[in-house]
Design a protein around this motif. Structure first.
Motif, mmCIF file in Angstrom:
data_model
loop_
_atom_site.group_PDB
_atom_site.id
_atom_site.type_symbol
_atom_site.label_atom_id
_atom_site.label_comp_id
_atom_site.label_asym_id
_atom_site.label_seq_id
_atom_site.Cartn_x
_atom_site.Cartn_y
_atom_site.Cartn_z
ATOM 1 N N VAL A 88 0.847 -1.190 0.000
ATOM 2 C CA VAL A 88 0.000 0.000 0.000
ATOM 3 C C VAL A 88 0.886 1.244 0.000
ATOM 4 O O VAL A 88 2.051 1.198 0.402
ATOM 5 N N VAL A 89 0.304 2.343 -0.453
ATOM 6 C CA VAL A 89 0.986 3.642 -0.451
ATOM 7 C C VAL A 89 -0.032 4.691 -0.022
ATOM 8 O O VAL A 89 -1.196 4.646 -0.433
ATOM 9 N N ALA A 90 0.411 5.638 0.791
ATOM 10 C CA ALA A 90 -0.455 6.732 1.245
ATOM 11 C C ALA A 90 -0.172 7.985 0.435
ATOM 12 O O ALA A 90 0.976 8.282 0.091
ATOM 13 N N THR A 91 -1.219 8.720 0.119
ATOM 14 C CA THR A 91 -1.085 9.992 -0.582
ATOM 15 C C THR A 91 -2.111 10.969 -0.024
ATOM 16 O O THR A 91 -3.251 10.597 0.264
ATOM 17 N N HIS A 92 -1.680 12.218 0.150
ATOM 18 C CA HIS A 92 -2.578 13.259 0.676
ATOM 19 C C HIS A 92 -1.998 14.622 0.358
ATOM 20 O O HIS A 92 -0.982 14.742 -0.344
ATOM 21 N N GLY A 93 -2.627 15.666 0.865
ATOM 22 C CA GLY A 93 -2.249 17.030 0.506
ATOM 23 C C GLY A 93 -0.871 17.455 0.960
ATOM 24 O O GLY A 93 -0.300 18.393 0.396
ATOM 25 N N ASP A 94 -0.308 16.792 1.970
ATOM 26 C CA ASP A 94 1.034 17.147 2.436
ATOM 27 C C ASP A 94 2.132 16.526 1.579
ATOM 28 O O ASP A 94 3.301 16.864 1.739
ATOM 29 N N LYS A 95 1.767 15.608 0.708
ATOM 30 C CA LYS A 95 2.740 15.014 -0.205
ATOM 31 C C LYS A 95 2.979 15.956 -1.384
ATOM 32 O O LYS A 95 2.095 16.713 -1.786
ATOM 33 N N GLY A 96 4.164 15.895 -1.955
ATOM 34 C CA GLY A 96 4.457 16.695 -3.139
ATOM 35 C C GLY A 96 3.705 16.171 -4.356
ATOM 36 O O GLY A 96 3.258 15.020 -4.386
ATOM 37 N N GLN A 97 3.581 17.019 -5.386
ATOM 38 C CA GLN A 97 2.846 16.623 -6.582
ATOM 39 C C GLN A 97 3.484 15.423 -7.255
ATOM 40 O O GLN A 97 2.791 14.518 -7.738
ATOM 41 N N SER A 98 4.801 15.387 -7.269
ATOM 42 C CA SER A 98 5.485 14.245 -7.898
ATOM 43 C C SER A 98 5.217 12.961 -7.119
ATOM 44 O O SER A 98 5.040 11.882 -7.717
ATOM 45 N N ARG A 158 2.506 12.334 -5.326
ATOM 46 C CA ARG A 158 1.109 11.955 -5.549
ATOM 47 C C ARG A 158 0.935 11.309 -6.922
ATOM 48 O O ARG A 158 0.216 10.314 -7.062
ATOM 49 N N ASP A 159 1.603 11.875 -7.932
ATOM 50 C CA ASP A 159 1.529 11.282 -9.274
ATOM 51 C C ASP A 159 2.145 9.888 -9.299
ATOM 52 O O ASP A 159 1.616 8.972 -9.948
ATOM 53 N N TRP A 160 3.256 9.738 -8.600
ATOM 54 C CA TRP A 160 3.918 8.424 -8.556
ATOM 55 C C TRP A 160 3.022 7.396 -7.869
ATOM 56 O O TRP A 160 2.903 6.254 -8.347
ATOM 57 N N ALA A 161 2.392 7.775 -6.758
ATOM 58 C CA ALA A 161 1.516 6.846 -6.034
ATOM 59 C C ALA A 161 0.338 6.418 -6.908
ATOM 60 O O ALA A 161 -0.020 5.229 -6.954
ATOM 61 N N LEU A 162 -0.261 7.360 -7.620
ATOM 62 C CA LEU A 162 -1.395 7.036 -8.483
ATOM 63 C C LEU A 162 -0.962 6.141 -9.644
ATOM 64 O O LEU A 162 -1.691 5.219 -10.042
ATOM 65 N N LYS A 163 0.217 6.404 -10.178
ATOM 66 C CA LYS A 163 0.730 5.570 -11.284
ATOM 67 C C LYS A 163 1.009 4.143 -10.806
ATOM 68 O O LYS A 163 0.736 3.176 -11.521
ATOM 69 N N GLN A 164 1.557 4.028 -9.596
ATOM 70 C CA GLN A 164 1.803 2.702 -9.033
ATOM 71 C C GLN A 164 0.505 1.921 -8.882
ATOM 72 O O GLN A 164 0.456 0.712 -9.128
ATOM 73 N N PHE A 165 -0.554 2.621 -8.501
ATOM 74 C CA PHE A 165 -1.849 1.968 -8.333
ATOM 75 C C PHE A 165 -2.427 1.553 -9.692
ATOM 76 O O PHE A 165 -2.945 0.440 -9.830
ATOM 77 N N LYS A 166 -2.357 2.433 -10.671
ATOM 78 C CA LYS A 166 -2.892 2.113 -11.997
ATOM 79 C C LYS A 166 -2.128 0.972 -12.660
ATOM 80 O O LYS A 166 -2.710 0.164 -13.391
ATOM 81 N N ASP A 167 -0.818 0.908 -12.404
ATOM 82 C CA ASP A 167 0.004 -0.152 -12.994
ATOM 83 C C ASP A 167 -0.036 -1.451 -12.191
ATOM 84 O O ASP A 167 0.702 -2.381 -12.500
#
Length: 282
Positions: A117-127, A129-138
């Motif tokens: 699992v990976v956590a993402t929220h507003g305190d994370k940087g944009q890069s 957050r994008d990396w976490a979402l890409k990991q989930f999609k892949d």
């Protein structure tokens, strides 16, 4: 959120300076009262309203809803067992927490127990957050933990299920979160964990499940009925205060914050209000 809405509304109002024969289209994923007032103020004539789906507080029919009432102590163990079961079945999952700290804590504990699992929220940087979402999609990770940030405006297909680790504070937020699955004709399910402290949302979730024809568990019915009893106690306490003219802030605070502990104290005929150094009895 209020500041964001204010900025958007100011930008939209500038459209009034455009030539009078213009044609304006306003797109909104939701249709609350604020957006309706904004649309009416923007359009010089009565706007044509085209709705896809329902305007009411109803979840998508393609989403099967499940609710389980647990104690705070067993909530993590229940969530862990569910995620392990879904992981073995090859299902990916959005996991929603109420706070950023809870997201980080849950990520740490789940990783410690061997879950990807990976956590993402507003305190994370944009890069990040994008990396976490890409990991989930892949499909590199099985679960993506987030706050309300991922409940709206994120294009992510093929989500098998949603786990509401913390209950949403409003029914609109709940519907948006469970609506992450069942998009574009796909089907899925949403699993929500409730504790006794979430009684304020129990009745609304009950109605939402009944509208979709989902089975309402007995624990959820009990929690919703407890709220009705609780509100009756509040009214009773308010009448007592009016009759006895008690100079105490407890009842006012109780009626504003709907604090279960405060009411239980009153039921025991004791006042331990922080504005009083000594206990008083009704």
């Amino acid at each position: 959120m209020r500041h964001f809405f204010f900025q958007i509304s100011q930008k939209i109002k500038q459209l009034g300076q455009i030539r009078p024969d213009r044609q304006t289209l306003l797109w909104s994923a939701t249709w609350p009262r604020k957006i309706q007032n904004l649309a009416n103020a923007l359009c010089k004539q009565d706007p044509i309203h085209i709705s896809v789906g329902t305007d009411g507080q109803q979840a998508a029919a393609t989403v099967e809803q499940f609710v389980r009432v647990v104690s705070r102590g067993e909530k993590y163990d229940v969530a862990k067992s569910l995620l392990k079961k879904w992981s073995n079945e090859g299902k990916n999952c959005f996991i929603f927490c109420e706070t950023k700290r809870e997201c980080d804590n849950l990520e740490w504990y789940l990783k410690k127990d061997g879950l990807r699992v990976v956590a993402t929220h507003g305190d994370k940087g944009q890069s990040d957050r994008d990396w976490a979402l890409k990991q989930f999609k892949d499909r590199q990770i099985q679960g993506l933990i987030s706050t309300q940030m991922l409940s709206r405006g994120i294009d992510c297909k093929d989500i098998a299920c949603v786990l509401n680790y913390d209950c949403a504070r409003t029914i609109d937020d709940y519907i948006h979160k469970v609506g992450r699955v069942g998009r574009a004709g796909a089907t899925g399910f949403a699993y929500t964990l409730l504790t006794d402290q979430d009684y304020a949302m129990a009745n609304l979730i009950w109605k939402c499940m009944e509208q979709n024809g989902d089975e309402v568990p007995a624990d959820l019915r009990r929690l919703a009925l407890n709220r009705e009893i609780f509100e009756t106690i509040l009214i009773f306490l308010f009448n007592i205060k009016k009759k006895l003219y008690l100079k105490c802030m407890c009842v006012e605070l109780c009626l504003k914050c709907v604090c279960r502990n405060c009411v239980e104290i009153y039921v025991l005929n004791q006042c331990v209000c922080k504005f009083h150094k000594k206990k008083k009895k009704l």
